[in-house]
Scaffold this motif. Structure first.
Motif, PDB file in Angstrom:
ATOM      1  N   THR A 119      -8.771  34.684 -55.808  1.00 43.70           N
ATOM      2  CA  THR A 119      -7.432  34.992 -55.475  1.00 43.70           C
ATOM      3  C   THR A 119      -7.524  35.377 -53.775  1.00 43.70           C
ATOM      4  N   MET A 120      -8.438  35.902 -53.227  1.00 44.51           N
ATOM      5  CA  MET A 120      -8.810  36.507 -52.126  1.00 44.51           C
ATOM      6  C   MET A 120      -8.834  35.408 -51.276  1.00 44.51           C
ATOM      7  N   LEU A 121      -9.942  34.388 -51.452  1.00 46.38           N
ATOM      8  CA  LEU A 121     -10.051  33.293 -50.866  1.00 46.38           C
ATOM      9  C   LEU A 121      -8.705  32.368 -50.735  1.00 46.38           C
ATOM     10  N   GLU A 122      -8.091  32.222 -51.757  1.00 44.85           N
ATOM     11  CA  GLU A 122      -6.930  31.362 -51.805  1.00 44.85           C
ATOM     12  C   GLU A 122      -5.815  31.663 -50.722  1.00 44.85           C
ATOM     13  N   ASN A 123      -5.620  33.130 -50.813  1.00 40.12           N
ATOM     14  CA  ASN A 123      -4.542  33.560 -49.966  1.00 40.12           C
ATOM     15  C   ASN A 123      -4.812  33.279 -48.220  1.00 40.12           C
ATOM     16  N   ARG A 124      -6.191  33.468 -47.921  1.00 42.94           N
ATOM     17  CA  ARG A 124      -6.554  33.123 -46.828  1.00 42.94           C
ATOM     18  C   ARG A 124      -6.717  31.642 -46.380  1.00 42.94           C
ATOM     19  N   LEU A 125      -6.915  30.799 -47.366  1.00 41.95           N
ATOM     20  CA  LEU A 125      -6.981  29.266 -47.191  1.00 41.95           C
ATOM     21  C   LEU A 125      -5.604  28.819 -46.879  1.00 41.95           C
ATOM     22  N   TRP A 126      -4.423  29.336 -47.530  1.00 40.72           N
ATOM     23  CA  TRP A 126      -3.081  29.054 -47.272  1.00 40.72           C
ATOM     24  C   TRP A 126      -2.713  29.400 -45.995  1.00 40.72           C
ATOM     25  N   LEU A 127      -3.192  30.583 -45.346  1.00 37.50           N
ATOM     26  CA  LEU A 127      -2.928  31.076 -44.316  1.00 37.50           C
ATOM     27  C   LEU A 127      -3.631  30.005 -43.114  1.00 37.50           C
ATOM     28  N   ALA A 128      -4.795  29.643 -43.437  1.00 31.87           N
ATOM     29  CA  ALA A 128      -5.520  28.585 -42.650  1.00 31.87           C
ATOM     30  C   ALA A 128      -4.808  27.353 -42.614  1.00 31.87           C
ATOM     31  N   LYS A 129      -4.533  26.825 -43.515  1.00 30.06           N
ATOM     32  CA  LYS A 129      -3.549  25.586 -43.644  1.00 30.06           C
ATOM     33  C   LYS A 129      -2.503  25.693 -42.674  1.00 30.06           C
ATOM     34  N   GLU A 130      -1.762  26.861 -42.716  1.00 30.88           N
ATOM     35  CA  GLU A 130      -0.426  27.131 -41.945  1.00 30.88           C
ATOM     36  C   GLU A 130      -0.845  26.699 -40.457  1.00 30.88           C
ATOM     37  N   LEU A 131      -2.208  27.271 -40.183  1.00 30.98           N
ATOM     38  CA  LEU A 131      -2.621  27.366 -38.736  1.00 30.98           C
ATOM     39  C   LEU A 131      -3.229  26.142 -38.231  1.00 30.98           C
ATOM     40  N   LEU A 132      -3.714  25.176 -38.910  1.00 34.75           N
ATOM     41  CA  LEU A 132      -4.112  23.816 -38.686  1.00 34.75           C
ATOM     42  C   LEU A 132      -3.134  22.911 -38.284  1.00 34.75           C
ATOM     43  N   LYS A 133      -3.789  22.148 -37.250  1.00 28.99           N
ATOM     44  CA  LYS A 133      -2.948  20.857 -36.951  1.00 28.99           C
ATOM     45  C   LYS A 133      -3.081  19.819 -38.103  1.00 28.99           C
ATOM     46  N   ASP A 134      -2.098  18.951 -38.038  1.00 24.08           N
ATOM     47  CA  ASP A 134      -2.279  17.939 -39.139  1.00 24.08           C
ATOM     48  C   ASP A 134      -3.781  17.030 -38.982  1.00 24.08           C
ATOM     49  N   THR A 135      -4.265  17.373 -37.692  1.00 23.60           N
ATOM     50  CA  THR A 135      -5.404  16.375 -37.517  1.00 23.60           C
ATOM     51  C   THR A 135      -6.744  17.158 -37.563  1.00 23.60           C
ATOM     52  N   GLY A 136      -6.478  18.566 -37.892  1.00 22.23           N
ATOM     53  CA  GLY A 136      -7.435  19.578 -37.739  1.00 22.23           C
ATOM     54  C   GLY A 136      -8.482  19.619 -38.921  1.00 22.23           C
ATOM     55  N   SER A 137      -9.532  20.256 -38.807  1.00 23.85           N
ATOM     56  CA  SER A 137     -10.502  20.395 -39.840  1.00 23.85           C
ATOM     57  C   SER A 137     -10.999  21.776 -40.070  1.00 23.85           C
ATOM     58  N   ILE A 138     -11.472  22.042 -41.559  1.00 19.48           N
ATOM     59  CA  ILE A 138     -11.784  23.283 -41.916  1.00 19.48           C
ATOM     60  C   ILE A 138     -12.984  23.197 -42.612  1.00 19.48           C
ATOM     61  N   PHE A 139     -13.847  24.081 -42.324  1.00 21.58           N
ATOM     62  CA  PHE A 139     -15.282  24.121 -42.929  1.00 21.58           C
ATOM     63  C   PHE A 139     -15.206  25.467 -43.410  1.00 21.58           C
ATOM     64  N   VAL A 140     -15.860  25.732 -44.778  1.00 24.77           N
ATOM     65  CA  VAL A 140     -16.025  26.790 -45.794  1.00 24.77           C
ATOM     66  C   VAL A 140     -17.517  26.716 -46.077  1.00 24.77           C
ATOM     67  N   ARG A 141     -18.269  27.758 -45.564  1.00 24.74           N
ATOM     68  CA  ARG A 141     -19.820  28.175 -45.942  1.00 24.74           C
ATOM     69  C   ARG A 141     -19.573  28.754 -47.324  1.00 24.74           C
ATOM     70  N   CYS A 142     -20.613  28.434 -48.217  1.00 23.60           N
ATOM     71  CA  CYS A 142     -20.565  28.986 -49.620  1.00 23.60           C
ATOM     72  C   CYS A 142     -21.868  28.590 -50.368  1.00 23.60           C
ATOM     73  N   ASP A 143     -22.307  29.366 -51.398  1.00 26.63           N
ATOM     74  CA  ASP A 143     -23.571  29.210 -52.080  1.00 26.63           C
ATOM     75  C   ASP A 143     -23.190  28.618 -53.396  1.00 26.63           C
ATOM     76  N   TYR A 144     -24.137  28.380 -54.184  1.00 23.89           N
ATOM     77  CA  TYR A 144     -24.213  27.623 -55.471  1.00 23.89           C
ATOM     78  C   TYR A 144     -23.185  28.508 -56.509  1.00 23.89           C
TER      79      TYR A 144
END
Length: 124
Positions: free
Chosen positions: A75-100
């Motif tokens: 839920t915490m991550l989801e909230n921040r990703l929705w905000l990130a989507k609002e910030l990105l240009k239509d042609t923008g890219s997002i990279f998320v570092r995560c482990d297994y």
């Protein structure tokens, strides 16, 4: 400290500070920081890289809480990703570092928020 404020004041006499600065530093919890910059940068960010704390079962050797229930962490991550989507240009890219531990959750969230067809690759 006094010199810093005198310098900023002097710069502002002849220039608009937002036009002079080419970056922005916000010392804050990331949820508040993203909401702070959203009005100014909505749809203008080309690249986002996030490195959320991994949700591990043992204590971390760094200053992040890592013993969340999976549902809380997601839920915490989801909230921040929705905000990130609002910030990105239509042609923008997002990279998320995560482990297994959280990779499968992050992938599902990214598909839901950004669309499954927008996934390009997993970098290992």
């Amino acid at each position: 400290e006094e010199f810093k404020w005198k310098l900023i004041e002097k710069i502002c006499e002849t220039h608009e500070l937002d036009k002079v600065l080419d970056g922005c530093l916000i010392k804050s919890e990331n949820w508040q920081a993203l909401n702070t910059i959203l009005p100014k940068f909505r749809g203008r960010v080309q690249t986002i890289y996030i490195d959320p704390p991994f949700n591990k079962e043992q204590d971390a050797d760094y200053f992040y809480h890592v013993k969340y229930k999976d549902s809380t962490w997601i839920t915490m991550l989801e909230n921040r990703l929705w905000l990130a989507k609002e910030l990105l240009k239509d042609t923008g890219s997002i990279f998320v570092r995560c482990d297994y531990n959280g990779n499968m959750y992050v992938r599902l969230l990214m598909n839901e928020i950004f669309g499954e067809g927008n996934f390009r690759n997993e970098i290992i």
